[in-house]
Structure formats: C-alpha cells, structure tokens
Design a protein around this motif. Sequence first.
Motif, PDB file in Angstrom:
ATOM      1  N   TRP A  12      -2.084  53.512  70.830  1.00  0.00           N
ATOM      2  CA  TRP A  12      -0.836  53.417  71.600  1.00  0.00           C
ATOM      3  C   TRP A  12      -1.114  52.735  72.931  1.00  0.00           C
ATOM      4  O   TRP A  12      -2.207  52.837  73.487  1.00  0.00           O
ATOM      5  CB  TRP A  12      -0.254  54.809  71.876  1.00  0.00           C
ATOM      6  N   LYS A  13      -0.082  52.071  73.464  1.00  0.00           N
ATOM      7  CA  LYS A  13      -0.216  51.338  74.722  1.00  0.00           C
ATOM      8  C   LYS A  13       0.358  52.184  75.869  1.00  0.00           C
ATOM      9  O   LYS A  13       1.498  52.634  75.813  1.00  0.00           O
ATOM     10  CB  LYS A  13       0.544  50.022  74.595  1.00  0.00           C
ATOM     11  N   VAL A  50      13.050  56.822  70.407  1.00  0.00           N
ATOM     12  CA  VAL A  50      13.364  55.460  70.852  1.00  0.00           C
ATOM     13  C   VAL A  50      14.149  55.504  72.165  1.00  0.00           C
ATOM     14  O   VAL A  50      14.612  54.492  72.661  1.00  0.00           O
ATOM     15  CB  VAL A  50      14.194  54.671  69.795  1.00  0.00           C
ATOM     16  N   VAL A  71       8.500  54.779  69.961  1.00  0.00           N
ATOM     17  CA  VAL A  71       8.132  54.170  68.685  1.00  0.00           C
ATOM     18  C   VAL A  71       8.955  52.899  68.448  1.00  0.00           C
ATOM     19  O   VAL A  71       9.954  52.663  69.128  1.00  0.00           O
ATOM     20  CB  VAL A  71       8.320  55.171  67.516  1.00  0.00           C
ATOM     21  N   GLU A  72       8.526  52.099  67.483  1.00  0.00           N
ATOM     22  CA  GLU A  72       9.208  50.856  67.117  1.00  0.00           C
ATOM     23  C   GLU A  72       9.419  49.955  68.336  1.00  0.00           C
ATOM     24  O   GLU A  72      10.422  49.248  68.430  1.00  0.00           O
ATOM     25  CB  GLU A  72      10.555  51.149  66.446  1.00  0.00           C
ATOM     26  N   SER A  73       8.483  49.995  69.262  1.00  0.00           N
ATOM     27  CA  SER A  73       8.535  49.168  70.477  1.00  0.00           C
ATOM     28  C   SER A  73       9.835  49.344  71.257  1.00  0.00           C
ATOM     29  O   SER A  73      10.329  48.402  71.891  1.00  0.00           O
ATOM     30  CB  SER A  73       8.358  47.675  70.141  1.00  0.00           C
ATOM     31  N   ALA A  93       3.597  53.472  74.167  1.00  0.00           N
ATOM     32  CA  ALA A  93       4.447  52.711  73.264  1.00  0.00           C
ATOM     33  C   ALA A  93       3.651  52.290  72.039  1.00  0.00           C
ATOM     34  O   ALA A  93       2.435  52.096  72.110  1.00  0.00           O
ATOM     35  CB  ALA A  93       4.984  51.467  73.965  1.00  0.00           C
ATOM     36  N   THR A  94       4.357  52.193  70.907  1.00  0.00           N
ATOM     37  CA  THR A  94       3.736  51.671  69.692  1.00  0.00           C
ATOM     38  C   THR A  94       4.802  50.909  68.910  1.00  0.00           C
ATOM     39  O   THR A  94       5.995  51.219  69.008  1.00  0.00           O
ATOM     40  CB  THR A  94       3.151  52.808  68.818  1.00  0.00           C
ATOM     41  N   GLU A  95       4.376  49.893  68.153  1.00  0.00           N
ATOM     42  CA  GLU A  95       5.360  49.181  67.323  1.00  0.00           C
ATOM     43  C   GLU A  95       5.577  49.917  65.998  1.00  0.00           C
ATOM     44  O   GLU A  95       6.519  49.642  65.268  1.00  0.00           O
ATOM     45  CB  GLU A  95       4.955  47.707  67.105  1.00  0.00           C
ATOM     46  N   VAL A  96       4.727  50.903  65.721  1.00  0.00           N
ATOM     47  CA  VAL A  96       4.795  51.650  64.463  1.00  0.00           C
ATOM     48  C   VAL A  96       6.012  52.590  64.478  1.00  0.00           C
ATOM     49  O   VAL A  96       6.300  53.211  65.493  1.00  0.00           O
ATOM     50  CB  VAL A  96       3.490  52.468  64.285  1.00  0.00           C
ATOM     51  N   PRO A  97       6.758  52.691  63.369  1.00  0.00           N
ATOM     52  CA  PRO A  97       7.926  53.591  63.316  1.00  0.00           C
ATOM     53  C   PRO A  97       7.549  55.072  63.437  1.00  0.00           C
ATOM     54  O   PRO A  97       6.383  55.441  63.276  1.00  0.00           O
ATOM     55  CB  PRO A  97       8.531  53.317  61.941  1.00  0.00           C
ATOM     56  N   THR A 101       4.005  57.113  62.554  1.00  0.00           N
ATOM     57  CA  THR A 101       3.312  57.618  63.746  1.00  0.00           C
ATOM     58  C   THR A 101       3.058  59.116  63.622  1.00  0.00           C
ATOM     59  O   THR A 101       1.960  59.600  63.916  1.00  0.00           O
ATOM     60  CB  THR A 101       4.139  57.329  65.026  1.00  0.00           C
TER      61      THR A 101
END
Lengths: 112, 144
Positions: A12-13, A50, A71-73, A93-97, A101
Amino acid sequence: MTVKTLAEKLGWKLLTESDGADREVHGCYVGDLLSWVMGRAKADDIWLTVMGNINAIAVATLADTAGIVLVESAALDGDALKRADMQGVAIYATEVPAYETAVALTKALEEA
Amino acid sequence: MSMLQLKYDIPGDDFTRAGEASGDVKQKLKKLGYNPAAIRRVAIAMYEGEINVVIHGGGGEAVVDVDPDKVSILLIDHGPGIADVEKAMQEGWSTAPDNVRSLGFGAGMGLPNMKKYSDEMEIDSVVGKGTKLKLVVYAQSSKA
Ligand SMILES: Nc1ncnc2c1ncn2[C@@H]1O[C@H](COP(=O)(O)OP(=O)(O)OP(=O)(O)O)[C@@H](O)[C@H]1O
Ligand SMILES: [Mg+2]
C-alpha cells in the motif's frame, strides 16, 4: 501486526504523515456508509473504503479504527488529508479492490 | 452539578466542522483518564447526534456533563423536528438529501447507533420547533 507492517507486506502507498507504526490491526471492516462503519466496525479494525472525505477522517478518529485504506485508487480530499495529519490518522492507498485487499490482509494477519 | 460541563455551538450545514464537538469531548475524556470503552461509545453516539443537528436540524448546540460514573449529552436544534420518532429510529429510515448521501451519510443508521451505544436515550421533538436529544453513557456498562 501494525498497520505499517501490513502496508509494507501488501504494497500500500502511504498518503499521510502517520504511518500507523503505533497501531495494531485486530480485524478489518469494509464499507462506505459512515453510520454503518460507526455501528459495526470495531476499535483497531483497519477500514477499507472509497470514502476519502473529511467526514471519513472524523469517523476513523471517533470509532478508533487502526487506519484507513482507500481501495481502487479512490481519491483523498485535500482537507481530509489535512485533518488526518492533525489527528494522526494513517491512510494508505491501493489500486486493488476491497474484496481482494481484505482477502490478502486476512492471509497476512493469519500468517503472522 | 456535574464534575465538568462542556458547551458547543454546532454550525448548520457545515460538514467540514461536523465532529469538532464530539472530537473535543473525546480528547477531554481521554485526559481525564475515562474508561476507553465508554469514551468510544460517547464519541460515536455524540457524533451521530452532532451530524444530525448539522444535516437535519440546521445547526444547534451541545451541552455535555461529565461525571465520574456517566457522561450526559444534550443536543438541541431549532430545525424542522421529527414527525414520526418511531419511524426515524428504524434502521434504514432516512430523509437525507442526495448531496449528503454522496458524502457517505443517509444510511438511516444514526439514531439506531445512538441507541446501541448509549445507556439512556430520550428524544423530545416538536415539528416546526426543533429537537432535543438526550444521551447518557455510563462509565461502566455491559454495552459493546
Ligand atoms: N435533529 C433532527 N432534526 C430533524 N430530523 C431529524 C433529526 N435527527 C434525525 N432526523 C430524522 O430522522 C431520520 C433518521 O436519522 P438517522 O440519524 O438514523 O439517519 P440519517 O441521518 O438519515 O442517516 P445516517 O445517520 O445513517 O447518516 C433522518 O433522516 C431525519 O429525517
Ligand atoms: Mg444521522
């Protein structure tokens, strides 16, 4: 396991000043409706959502969640970031749903 | 007389400031060394009440009385009032407008949450006049 360690494992960022190194994660709650989160999330849950607005920060603080993962950016609002840094809330943050996650973090927690 | 009385103005329709009063109460209780489980119940119950004053009540005030054995929260607004309190107490019932829903509110879970996290709850609402909501959270309680 701390929020920070979990975040490093899952890639995760970090978005906030606080990295959650001082917060143990005991579980996970997924949801975007704030009153559901307040009614159902437990203290020390990591919260997947989100909802990156200032009210989400208030909810995380008052319900004492371990941290927030967008999630999902999903976007974090500027005033929300400011409030999070003021309150010492860790947000990643993560782009993963959310589902993937949650599965990954459950595995990481079980392996620990 | 309570050990400590706290008073707050709650501005109407200002979502960026909503939660300031409950956040402040939470901090003060922490400093007092209050029972952490009780602090969390106070924080959530009061925030739900505070946000309702902001969204539905057009603003108002909060008076919080802290005692060693309990925290009493009084929320007062002069908004439209609640026509059917029983209905409003049901999970899922909400009249929140779309702009508020897009922020994550409007699940119709606020009043049920207050009931869940408080030990005493009293609603005194008059249509066209406003709403008075009293919440009491015990320092020691069997509630979650
Ligand atoms: N202070 C108030 N003044 C007028 N109406 C209110 C007030 N508080 C609650 N209500 C009414 O009761 C309904 C239910 O309130 P409740 O807090 O349970 O849900 P909500 O605020 O609509 O959504 P949520 O709290 O889940 O975000 C509201 O939609 C509103 O119609
Ligand atoms: Mg509400």
